[in-house]
Design a protein around this motif. Structure first.
Motif, PDB file in Angstrom:
ATOM      1  N   ALA A  34       0.827  -1.211   0.000  1.00 24.12           N
ATOM      2  CA  ALA A  34       0.000   0.000   0.000  1.00 24.12           C
ATOM      3  C   ALA A  34       0.863   1.263   0.000  1.00 24.12           C
ATOM      4  CB  ALA A  34      -0.927  -0.017   1.209  1.00 24.12           C
ATOM      5  N   VAL A  35       1.812   1.351   0.912  1.00 24.80           N
ATOM      6  CA  VAL A  35       2.683   2.528   0.959  1.00 24.80           C
ATOM      7  C   VAL A  35       3.593   2.550  -0.278  1.00 24.80           C
ATOM      8  CG1 VAL A  35       4.580   3.636   2.207  1.00 24.80           C
ATOM      9  CG2 VAL A  35       2.650   2.688   3.485  1.00 24.80           C
ATOM     10  N   GLY A  69       8.403  -9.070  -3.367  1.00 25.08           N
ATOM     11  CA  GLY A  69       8.661 -10.482  -3.106  1.00 25.08           C
ATOM     12  C   GLY A  69       8.084 -11.508  -4.055  1.00 25.08           C
ATOM     13  N   LYS A  74       4.608  -9.324  -8.704  1.00 26.00           N
ATOM     14  CA  LYS A  74       4.674  -7.965  -8.151  1.00 26.00           C
ATOM     15  C   LYS A  74       5.720  -7.132  -8.885  1.00 26.00           C
ATOM     16  CE  LYS A  74       3.091  -9.131  -3.486  1.00 26.00           C
ATOM     17  NZ  LYS A  74       3.305  -8.986  -2.038  1.00 26.00           N
ATOM     18  N   TYR A  89      13.400  -9.490  -4.223  1.00 29.39           N
ATOM     19  CA  TYR A  89      14.420  -9.674  -3.166  1.00 29.39           C
ATOM     20  C   TYR A  89      14.548 -11.130  -2.763  1.00 29.39           C
ATOM     21  CZ  TYR A  89      10.667 -10.002   0.316  1.00 29.39           C
ATOM     22  OH  TYR A  89       9.572 -10.407   1.028  1.00 29.39           O
ATOM     23  N   ASN A 125      10.639   0.414   3.748  1.00 31.57           N
ATOM     24  CA  ASN A 125       9.512  -0.221   4.435  1.00 31.57           C
ATOM     25  C   ASN A 125       9.916  -1.526   5.096  1.00 31.57           C
ATOM     26  OD1 ASN A 125       7.351   1.586   3.701  1.00 31.57           O
ATOM     27  ND2 ASN A 125       7.606   0.841   1.602  1.00 31.57           N
ATOM     28  N   TYR A 183       9.176  -7.626  12.048  1.00 30.03           N
ATOM     29  CA  TYR A 183       8.002  -7.504  12.923  1.00 30.03           C
ATOM     30  C   TYR A 183       7.567  -8.827  13.569  1.00 30.03           C
ATOM     31  CZ  TYR A 183       7.165  -2.821  10.910  1.00 30.03           C
ATOM     32  OH  TYR A 183       7.262  -1.520  10.493  1.00 30.03           O
ATOM     33  N   PHE A 195      10.407   7.998  10.853  1.00 30.38           N
ATOM     34  CA  PHE A 195       9.268   8.900  11.085  1.00 30.38           C
ATOM     35  C   PHE A 195       7.997   8.084  11.284  1.00 30.38           C
ATOM     36  CE2 PHE A 195       6.714   8.707   7.162  1.00 30.38           C
ATOM     37  CZ  PHE A 195       7.566   7.941   6.369  1.00 30.38           C
ATOM     38  N   LEU A 225       3.784   8.793  10.892  1.00 31.79           N
ATOM     39  CA  LEU A 225       2.882   9.760  10.269  1.00 31.79           C
ATOM     40  C   LEU A 225       2.250  10.726  11.272  1.00 31.79           C
ATOM     41  CD1 LEU A 225       1.609  10.630   7.611  1.00 31.79           C
ATOM     42  CD2 LEU A 225      -0.253   9.032   8.073  1.00 31.79           C
ATOM     43  N   ASN A 237      -0.757  -9.749  -0.347  1.00 27.76           N
ATOM     44  CA  ASN A 237      -1.441  -8.600  -0.952  1.00 27.76           C
ATOM     45  C   ASN A 237      -0.650  -7.959  -2.068  1.00 27.76           C
ATOM     46  OD1 ASN A 237       0.393  -7.906   1.252  1.00 27.76           O
ATOM     47  ND2 ASN A 237      -0.222  -5.795   0.908  1.00 27.76           N
TER      48      ASN A 237
HETATM   49  P1  NDP Z   1       2.071  -3.501   2.693  1.00 28.93           P
HETATM   50  O1  NDP Z   1       0.836  -3.299   1.900  1.00 28.93           O
HETATM   51  O2  NDP Z   1       3.370  -3.110   2.101  1.00 28.93           O
HETATM   52  O3  NDP Z   1       2.091  -5.018   3.166  1.00 28.93           O
HETATM   53  C1  NDP Z   1       3.198  -5.560   3.795  1.00 28.93           C
HETATM   54  C2  NDP Z   1       4.189  -6.126   2.751  1.00 28.93           C
HETATM   55  O4  NDP Z   1       5.438  -6.324   3.351  1.00 28.93           O
HETATM   56  C3  NDP Z   1       3.817  -7.489   2.220  1.00 28.93           C
HETATM   57  O5  NDP Z   1       2.909  -7.404   1.158  1.00 28.93           O
HETATM   58  C4  NDP Z   1       5.166  -8.084   1.817  1.00 28.93           C
HETATM   59  O6  NDP Z   1       5.373  -7.904   0.419  1.00 28.93           O
HETATM   60  C5  NDP Z   1       6.186  -7.231   2.574  1.00 28.93           C
HETATM   61  N1  NDP Z   1       7.041  -8.049   3.432  1.00 28.93           N
HETATM   62  C6  NDP Z   1       6.667  -8.865   4.439  1.00 28.93           C
HETATM   63  N2  NDP Z   1       7.755  -9.467   4.995  1.00 28.93           N
HETATM   64  C7  NDP Z   1       8.824  -9.008   4.313  1.00 28.93           C
HETATM   65  C8  NDP Z   1      10.239  -9.255   4.410  1.00 28.93           C
HETATM   66  N3  NDP Z   1      10.750 -10.102   5.313  1.00 28.93           N
HETATM   67  N4  NDP Z   1      11.047  -8.614   3.542  1.00 28.93           N
HETATM   68  C9  NDP Z   1      10.546  -7.758   2.621  1.00 28.93           C
HETATM   69  N5  NDP Z   1       9.235  -7.489   2.484  1.00 28.93           N
HETATM   70  C10 NDP Z   1       8.389  -8.100   3.325  1.00 28.93           C
HETATM   71  O7  NDP Z   1       1.916  -2.733   4.077  1.00 28.93           O
HETATM   72  P2  NDP Z   1       1.825  -1.144   4.248  1.00 28.93           P
HETATM   73  O8  NDP Z   1       1.976  -0.503   2.947  1.00 28.93           O
HETATM   74  O9  NDP Z   1       0.639  -0.846   5.067  1.00 28.93           O
HETATM   75  O10 NDP Z   1       3.113  -0.833   5.131  1.00 28.93           O
HETATM   76  C11 NDP Z   1       4.398  -0.883   4.557  1.00 28.93           C
HETATM   77  C12 NDP Z   1       5.437  -0.440   5.583  1.00 28.93           C
HETATM   78  O11 NDP Z   1       5.193   0.906   5.960  1.00 28.93           O
HETATM   79  C13 NDP Z   1       5.445  -1.261   6.866  1.00 28.93           C
HETATM   80  O12 NDP Z   1       6.776  -1.420   7.289  1.00 28.93           O
HETATM   81  C14 NDP Z   1       4.691  -0.369   7.827  1.00 28.93           C
HETATM   82  O13 NDP Z   1       5.036  -0.629   9.166  1.00 28.93           O
HETATM   83  C15 NDP Z   1       5.138   0.987   7.372  1.00 28.93           C
HETATM   84  N6  NDP Z   1       4.235   2.093   7.719  1.00 28.93           N
HETATM   85  C16 NDP Z   1       4.765   3.125   8.424  1.00 28.93           C
HETATM   86  C17 NDP Z   1       4.018   4.236   8.730  1.00 28.93           C
HETATM   87  C18 NDP Z   1       4.671   5.361   9.443  1.00 28.93           C
HETATM   88  O14 NDP Z   1       3.984   6.281   9.862  1.00 28.93           O
HETATM   89  N7  NDP Z   1       5.976   5.340   9.577  1.00 28.93           N
HETATM   90  C19 NDP Z   1       2.592   4.308   8.357  1.00 28.93           C
HETATM   91  C20 NDP Z   1       2.145   3.189   7.547  1.00 28.93           C
HETATM   92  C21 NDP Z   1       2.947   2.115   7.263  1.00 28.93           C
HETATM   93  P3  NDP Z   1       6.414  -8.817  -0.430  1.00 28.93           P
HETATM   94  O15 NDP Z   1       5.573  -9.800  -1.166  1.00 28.93           O
HETATM   95  O16 NDP Z   1       7.057  -7.817  -1.300  1.00 28.93           O
HETATM   96  O17 NDP Z   1       7.330  -9.469   0.557  1.00 28.93           O
END
Ligand code: NDP
Length: 331
Positions: free
Chosen positions: A155-156, A177, A181, A197, A220, A248, A273, A275, A323
């Motif tokens: 999403a981000v 991943g 994608k 990756y 992220n 996480y 940061f 939000l 997702n």
């Molecule tokens: P996403 O829609 O990006 O969903 C999470 C994604 O993380 C998964 O689809 C997966 O994609 C990826 N992922 C999971 N495990 C791993 C790993 N070990 N290595 C690499 N990629 C991984 O979630 P959001 O867009 O909601 O959030 C993305 C990031 O932004 C998160 O880290 C979240 O905590 C952060 N965030 C921070 C905010 C702030 O204020 N600082 C506010 C909102 C979000 P894949 O198939 O590519 O692995």
């Protein structure tokens, strides 16, 4: 109404046992209250942090408490003049199929013809604004720069890639991943290069995608991605640390980056940061993003899981990468 409560704190990956489904009987509406039927509820990575009791920027969920977070729904009963029956609202009451509460805890949002109301939970809401703030306020992205975004297909990430291009980035590189994608990043989201990756050697793949180095890293993921970015940064590079999802659900401490001395020798800046500390940018975000959106410059994806009973699955599967774009539960 049905709501989902934290039953116990998960260790490692959460599972159904960590949650309870409870039925709530709503009393008649009090003064200035509304009853809302939710249309979509949001499952977000930060919620994992709140399920633990470690120190963080938002208080942990209490055991026995509803999982609060973003949702969008419609007012079905009201004693509030501001929010009459039929109003579309967003709120932070979280994982339930409906909610009754004071009108002031809801925000009325306009509907857009032909666009699902769920966009208020991502591209025109929290995750879109996170991408905007990270690039503008934290990284200070300038025209002509090269940007690397980890977690690019989420999403981000999908928002960040597009915003970076619209802000004038010369080259935008993303990692995600799965081959599907990666393909979407270049074909739909305007990324100039992308890699998987999970094929390994993140640094080598980044170096190949960014032969002239990177100026901005929107992170992220953390871990190996941060390591790779530190190695490939140009002088004066900036990292906006948005999240570190690779750790996480891990029960081990994440490995520290080995290339920290590049921070000094290349004059890099790295800033985390959340939000909540940048809400002053909401007006700018809403104005800019609605304009881009109305001009057809913004695309998005949603992965929708149906039924409140599948919320925990949706949450866990999102963190496992099921997702594309925003993961949502449709009620
Ligand atoms: P996403 O829609 O990006 O969903 C999470 C994604 O993380 C998964 O689809 C997966 O994609 C990826 N992922 C999971 N495990 C791993 C790993 N070990 N290595 C690499 N990629 C991984 O979630 P959001 O867009 O909601 O959030 C993305 C990031 O932004 C998160 O880290 C979240 O905590 C952060 N965030 C921070 C905010 C702030 O204020 N600082 C506010 C909102 C979000 P894949 O198939 O590519 O692995």
């Amino acid at each position: 109404t049905t709501e989902i409560r934290l039953a116990s704190r998960p260790t490692g990956w959460p599972s159904e046992e960590n949650f309870d489904f409870a039925t709530v009987e709503n009393p008649p509406l009090g003064e200035n209250q509304v009853r809302v039927r939710n249309e979509f509820i949001s499952v977000d990575p930060y919620m994992r942090g709140r399920m633990s009791n470690a120190r963080s920027y938002v208080a942990p969920y209490e055991v026995g408490e509803r999982i609060t977070g973003g949702a969008v729904g419609r007012v079905v009963e009201s004693t509030s003049e501001e929010l009459p029956e039929g109003s579309l609202v967003t709120h932070q009451h979280g994982w339930s199929d409906g909610i009754q509460a004071d009108a002031k805890t809801f925000k009325k949002v306009p509907e857009i013809d032909g666009v699902p109301n769920s966009v208020r939970l991502h591209i025109l809401g929290m995750t879109g604004m996170t991408a905007f703030v990270g690039l503008r306020e934290i990284a200070g992205l300038k025209e002509g720069e090269t940007v690397f975004i980890s977690g690019a297909a989420g999403a981000v990430g999908t928002a960040a890639g597009q915003i970076a291009k619209l802000m004038g980035a010369k080259r935008v590189i993303g990692s995600a991943g799965s081959p599907e994608k990666v393909k979407l990043l270049t074909e739909k989201y305007g990324y100039d290069a992308a890699f998987n990756y999970k094929d390994g050697d993140v640094r080598g793949q980044l170096a190949e995608a960014a032969p002239e180095g990177i100026d901005v890293f929107y992170d992220n993921v953390g871990g190996e991605h941060l390591e790779a970015a530190l190695a490939e940064f140009n002088d004066g590079g900036r990292a906006a640390l948005c999240g570190a999802i690779s750790s996480y659900n891990s029960t081990e401490a994440p490995a520290g980056p080995k290339n920290m001395s590049n921070m000094v020798t290349r004059g890099l800046k790295m800033q985390g940061f959340t939000l909540g500390n940048y809400l002053y940018a909401a007006g700018d975000f809403n104005e800019q993003m609605s304009q881009w959106f109305a001009d057809g410059k913004i695309v998005y994806d949603e992965t929708i899981v149906d039924g409140i009973e599948n919320t925990v699955d949706a949450f866990v599967n999102m963190m496992k990468g099921a997702n594309i774009g925003k993961m949502l539960v449709r009620i």
